[in-house]
Scaffold this motif. Structure first.
Motif, PDB file in Angstrom:
ATOM      1  N   MET A 139       0.708  -1.059  -0.055  1.00  0.00           N
ATOM      2  CA  MET A 139       0.046  -0.133   0.000  1.00  0.00           C
ATOM      3  C   MET A 139       1.121   1.246  -0.303  1.00  0.00           C
ATOM      4  O   MET A 139       1.844   1.323   0.787  1.00  0.00           O
ATOM      5  CB  MET A 139      -1.083  -0.038   1.166  1.00  0.00           C
ATOM      6  N   SER A 140       0.568   2.163  -0.869  1.00  0.00           N
ATOM      7  CA  SER A 140       1.500   3.385  -0.951  1.00  0.00           C
ATOM      8  C   SER A 140       0.802   4.452   0.135  1.00  0.00           C
ATOM      9  O   SER A 140      -0.607   4.599   0.289  1.00  0.00           O
ATOM     10  CB  SER A 140       1.049   4.109  -2.296  1.00  0.00           C
ATOM     11  N   ASP A 193      -3.320   6.623   3.426  1.00  0.00           N
ATOM     12  CA  ASP A 193      -3.420   6.053   2.379  1.00  0.00           C
ATOM     13  C   ASP A 193      -4.368   6.832   1.405  1.00  0.00           C
ATOM     14  O   ASP A 193      -5.445   6.972   1.347  1.00  0.00           O
ATOM     15  CB  ASP A 193      -4.256   4.406   2.438  1.00  0.00           C
ATOM     16  N   GLY A 200      -4.777   4.687  -2.438  1.00  0.00           N
ATOM     17  CA  GLY A 200      -5.537   3.343  -2.447  1.00  0.00           C
ATOM     18  C   GLY A 200      -6.735   3.259  -3.349  1.00  0.00           C
ATOM     19  O   GLY A 200      -7.161   2.193  -3.849  1.00  0.00           O
ATOM     20  N   ASP A 224       5.676   3.793  -1.642  1.00  0.00           N
ATOM     21  CA  ASP A 224       5.034   3.218  -2.804  1.00  0.00           C
ATOM     22  C   ASP A 224       4.772   2.009  -2.424  1.00  0.00           C
ATOM     23  O   ASP A 224       5.069   1.555  -1.580  1.00  0.00           O
ATOM     24  CB  ASP A 224       6.012   3.444  -4.038  1.00  0.00           C
ATOM     25  N   SER A 225       3.873   1.426  -3.086  1.00  0.00           N
ATOM     26  CA  SER A 225       3.196   0.047  -2.878  1.00  0.00           C
ATOM     27  C   SER A 225       4.461  -1.053  -3.002  1.00  0.00           C
ATOM     28  O   SER A 225       4.031  -2.244  -2.750  1.00  0.00           O
ATOM     29  CB  SER A 225       2.196  -0.357  -3.798  1.00  0.00           C
TER      30      SER A 225
END
Length: 125
Positions: free
Chosen positions: A1-2, A8, A11, A85-86
């Protein structure tokens, strides 16, 4: 997840990160009043990370909540935090300096709008 500062913001839809130009900041000598041709290095460029993405929500109200979450992060002076970042890459001490939407809002089964956000790590003085 970013995330940015643990929030978030990204997302709800697809997004991608890219780093800006990195290197040395140079100024033409004539700007500095130096009479020889060429340029003079004055320090490293500040790092920019640009995130382009799309906010996606089930309703108009939910889309506005996502937009408001972004604009709530804009402050003067900017408040730095971690940008992740993710894929787990982390940039420390980043400040959100610009958030821009690309109209129009797409309205179908879901509401969505494209955005671009610019984060900067300011050089220490």
């Amino acid at each position: 997840m970013s995330t940015f500062k643990g929030i978030d913001l990204f997302g709800s839809g697809p997004h991608r990160f890219r780093q800006g130009v990195q290197g040395e900041d140079v100024v033409p000598n004539y700007i500095l009043g130096i009479s020889v041709s060429g340029s003079t290095p004055v320090g490293t460029l500040e790092l920019d990370v640009v995130v382009a993405g799309r906010l996606v929500a089930a309703s108009e109200a939910a889309l506005w909540a996502l937009r408001d979450a972004w604009t709530a992060q804009l402050a003067h002076p900017p408040v730095p935090g971690a940008l992740i970042d993710s894929h787990g890459h982390e940039w420390e001490d980043m400040s959100l300096i610009a958030y821009e939407e690309a109209p129009p809002t797409d309205r179908g089964r879901a509401r969505s709008i494209a955005y671009q956000a610019t984060f900067r790590r300011f050089n220490s003085v």
